[in-house]
Scaffold this motif. Structure first.
Motif, PDB file in Angstrom:
ATOM      1  N   THR A   1       0.821  -1.196   0.000  1.00  0.00           N
ATOM      2  CA  THR A   1       0.000   0.000   0.000  1.00  0.00           C
ATOM      3  C   THR A   1       0.854   1.244   0.000  1.00  0.00           C
ATOM      4  N   ALA A   2       0.276   2.324  -0.510  1.00  0.00           N
ATOM      5  CA  ALA A   2       0.947   3.618  -0.451  1.00  0.00           C
ATOM      6  C   ALA A   2       0.816   4.222   0.943  1.00  0.00           C
ATOM      7  N   LYS A   3      -0.082   3.672   1.734  1.00  0.00           N
ATOM      8  CA  LYS A   3      -0.295   4.173   3.092  1.00  0.00           C
ATOM      9  C   LYS A   3       0.746   3.547   4.020  1.00  0.00           C
ATOM     10  N   SER A   4       1.491   4.372   4.715  1.00  0.00           N
ATOM     11  CA  SER A   4       2.588   3.845   5.529  1.00  0.00           C
ATOM     12  C   SER A   4       2.481   4.221   7.004  1.00  0.00           C
ATOM     13  N   GLN A   5       1.332   4.766   7.400  1.00  0.00           N
ATOM     14  CA  GLN A   5       1.165   5.121   8.800  1.00  0.00           C
ATOM     15  C   GLN A   5       1.160   3.869   9.676  1.00  0.00           C
ATOM     16  N   VAL A   6       1.584   4.054  10.918  1.00  0.00           N
ATOM     17  CA  VAL A   6       1.664   2.924  11.848  1.00  0.00           C
ATOM     18  C   VAL A   6       0.305   2.259  12.008  1.00  0.00           C
ATOM     19  N   GLU A   7      -0.772   3.053  12.089  1.00  0.00           N
ATOM     20  CA  GLU A   7      -2.096   2.463  12.306  1.00  0.00           C
ATOM     21  C   GLU A   7      -2.511   1.550  11.150  1.00  0.00           C
ATOM     22  N   ASP A   8      -2.089   1.892   9.931  1.00  0.00           N
ATOM     23  CA  ASP A   8      -2.417   1.048   8.781  1.00  0.00           C
ATOM     24  C   ASP A   8      -1.652  -0.269   8.845  1.00  0.00           C
ATOM     25  N   ARG A   9      -0.391  -0.193   9.237  1.00  0.00           N
ATOM     26  CA  ARG A   9       0.402  -1.413   9.359  1.00  0.00           C
ATOM     27  C   ARG A   9      -0.187  -2.313  10.439  1.00  0.00           C
ATOM     28  N   VAL A  10      -0.564  -1.713  11.554  1.00  0.00           N
ATOM     29  CA  VAL A  10      -1.135  -2.485  12.655  1.00  0.00           C
ATOM     30  C   VAL A  10      -2.450  -3.125  12.225  1.00  0.00           C
ATOM     31  N   ALA A  11      -3.301  -2.356  11.526  1.00  0.00           N
ATOM     32  CA  ALA A  11      -4.589  -2.894  11.080  1.00  0.00           C
ATOM     33  C   ALA A  11      -4.387  -4.083  10.156  1.00  0.00           C
ATOM     34  N   GLY A  12      -3.431  -3.974   9.234  1.00  0.00           N
ATOM     35  CA  GLY A  12      -3.164  -5.079   8.313  1.00  0.00           C
ATOM     36  C   GLY A  12      -2.657  -6.309   9.020  1.00  0.00           C
ATOM     37  N   LEU A  13      -1.702  -6.127   9.915  1.00  0.00           N
ATOM     38  CA  LEU A  13      -1.138  -7.276  10.627  1.00  0.00           C
ATOM     39  C   LEU A  13      -2.165  -7.902  11.562  1.00  0.00           C
ATOM     40  N   ASP A  14      -2.988  -7.069  12.202  1.00  0.00           N
ATOM     41  CA  ASP A  14      -4.023  -7.596  13.088  1.00  0.00           C
ATOM     42  C   ASP A  14      -5.106  -8.350  12.317  1.00  0.00           C
ATOM     43  N   SER A  15      -5.240  -8.050  11.034  1.00  0.00           N
ATOM     44  CA  SER A  15      -6.246  -8.732  10.212  1.00  0.00           C
ATOM     45  C   SER A  15      -5.750 -10.068   9.676  1.00  0.00           C
ATOM     46  N   GLY A  16      -4.480 -10.364   9.913  1.00  0.00           N
ATOM     47  CA  GLY A  16      -3.960 -11.662   9.502  1.00  0.00           C
ATOM     48  C   GLY A  16      -2.866 -11.618   8.458  1.00  0.00           C
ATOM     49  N   ALA A  17      -2.374 -10.421   8.115  1.00  0.00           N
ATOM     50  CA  ALA A  17      -1.274 -10.331   7.165  1.00  0.00           C
ATOM     51  C   ALA A  17       0.004 -10.883   7.796  1.00  0.00           C
ATOM     52  N   ASP A  18       0.854 -11.441   6.956  1.00  0.00           N
ATOM     53  CA  ASP A  18       2.121 -11.981   7.435  1.00  0.00           C
ATOM     54  C   ASP A  18       3.255 -10.982   7.278  1.00  0.00           C
ATOM     55  N   ASP A  19       3.086 -10.031   6.374  1.00  0.00           N
ATOM     56  CA  ASP A  19       4.117  -9.013   6.161  1.00  0.00           C
ATOM     57  C   ASP A  19       3.469  -7.812   5.511  1.00  0.00           C
ATOM     58  N   TYR A  20       4.182  -6.705   5.516  1.00  0.00           N
ATOM     59  CA  TYR A  20       3.643  -5.424   5.070  1.00  0.00           C
ATOM     60  C   TYR A  20       4.755  -4.658   4.377  1.00  0.00           C
ATOM     61  N   LEU A  21       4.484  -4.144   3.172  1.00  0.00           N
ATOM     62  CA  LEU A  21       5.507  -3.425   2.417  1.00  0.00           C
ATOM     63  C   LEU A  21       4.906  -2.157   1.833  1.00  0.00           C
ATOM     64  N   PRO A  22       5.305  -0.979   2.337  1.00  0.00           N
ATOM     65  CA  PRO A  22       4.755   0.273   1.803  1.00  0.00           C
ATOM     66  C   PRO A  22       5.382   0.645   0.468  1.00  0.00           C
ATOM     67  N   LYS A  23       4.547   1.237  -0.397  1.00  0.00           N
ATOM     68  CA  LYS A  23       5.027   1.755  -1.676  1.00  0.00           C
ATOM     69  C   LYS A  23       5.614   3.147  -1.472  1.00  0.00           C
ATOM     70  N   PRO A  24       6.612   3.537  -2.266  1.00  0.00           N
ATOM     71  CA  PRO A  24       7.341   2.720  -3.243  1.00  0.00           C
ATOM     72  C   PRO A  24       8.337   1.810  -2.538  1.00  0.00           C
TER      73      PRO A  24
END
Length: 224
Positions: free
Chosen positions: A79-102
Motif C-alpha cells: 500500500t501507499a499508506k505507511s502510517q503505523v495504524e495502517d500497518r497495525v490494522a493489516g497485521l491484526d487482520s492476519g497479514a504476514d508481512d507489510y511493504l509500503p510503496k514505493p
C-alpha cells in the motif's frame, strides 16, 4: 510455486508479475478485492500479494474474509499508506508481512521468497531422489557426471514430484499449481511434459522414474 497478485494499478501488476515470473513463480493477477477473495478461496496459492486500496473490497476486507474461511496462505500487503495504524490494522487482520510503496524490487522479491518458506521450514536449494539431484537455482538435473538443464515447466513439475516423493500428484494438481487458474493450456500438456521429463531422467541414468497410476496421477519412485 503459485502467487496471487491483487492490485488495481495495471502498471504495478505488470511489474510485479514480471518480477515474480523471472523468479520462476506461476502468477495469477486480479484487479479488485472481490476477485482476490474469490481466487484465494478457490485456488491453492503459496503466497498472496494484496494491495490495500482496491475497489469492491479493499485488501484488508479481502484478507479478513480469507482468514475467516481458514485460508492460511501467507499474505503480503502492499500500500501507499505507511502510517503505523495502517500497518497495525493489516497485521491484526492476519497479514504476514507489510511493504509500503514505493519499494525496492529486490526487497519485494525477497519478502515473497521468505513468505513461501513460512513456518520456518527449511527449503533446500538442492533436492535429491534416488541417485539424482535437482538444483533449484540452476534448474540442473544431475546424476553422477551427467547433467541436463531443465526448462521452466519441466523444472516446476520435477520439483513438485521430488518434494512430494512417493505421493500421487494428479493431472489437475499439476495444471493448477504450474499453469494456473486462468490458463488456456489443454490438460494434455501435462502428459507431454511428463514424457519430456521421463526422457531426461533416462538420459542421465537416473534410478528413479515417473510412474503413472491410472485415474489417480503420477509419482516419483525408485526403479528396481
Amino acid at each position: 510455486m503459485r502467487i496471487l497478485v491483487a492490485d488495481d494499478e495495471p502498471e504495478m501488476t505488470m511489474v510485479l508479475e514480471a518480477l515474480l515470473k523471472r523468479e520462476h513463480y506461476s502468477v495469477d493477477v486480479v484487479y479488485n478485492g472481490q476477485d482476490a477473495l474469490d481466487y484465494g478461496l478457490a485456488e491453492n496459492y503459496d503466497c498472496i500479494v494484496l494491495d490495500i486500496m482496491m475497489p469492491k473490497l479493499d485488501g484488508i476486507q479481502a484478507l479478513q474474509a480469507l482468514r475467516s474461511k481458514n485460508i492460511s496462505t501467507p499474505v503480503l500487503l502492499l500500500t501507499a499508506k505507511s502510517q503505523v495504524e495502517d500497518r497495525v490494522a493489516g497485521l491484526d487482520s492476519g497479514a504476514d508481512d507489510y511493504l509500503p510503496k514505493p519499494f525496492d524490487n529486490r526487497e519485494f522479491v525477497a519478502r515473497v521468497r521468505a513468505l513461501t518458506r513460512r513456518g520456518g521450514e527449511y527449503t533446500p536449494k538442492v533436492l535429491s531422489a534416488g541417485n539424482v539431484t535437482l538444483d533449484c537455482s540452476t534448474f540442473e538435473l544431475k546424476c553422477g557426471s551427467a547433467c541436463v538443464r531443465l526448462g521452466n515447466r519441466e523444472f516446476q513439475m520435477l520439483e513438485l514430484l521430488m518434494r512430494q516423493e512417493g505421493r500421487l500428484i494428479s493431472t489437475e494438481q499439476f495444471m493448477e499449481h504450474i499453469w494456473g487458474y486462468d490458463s488456456e493450456a489443454e490438460i494434455n500438456v501435462v502428459w507431454a511434459y511428463i514424457s519430456y521429463l521421463r526422457r531426461k531422467l533416462e538420459a542421465v541414468g537416473a534410478n528413479v522414474c515417473i510412474a503413472a497410476r491410472r485415474g489417480q496421477g503420477y509419482l516419483l519412485e525408485e526403479t528396481t
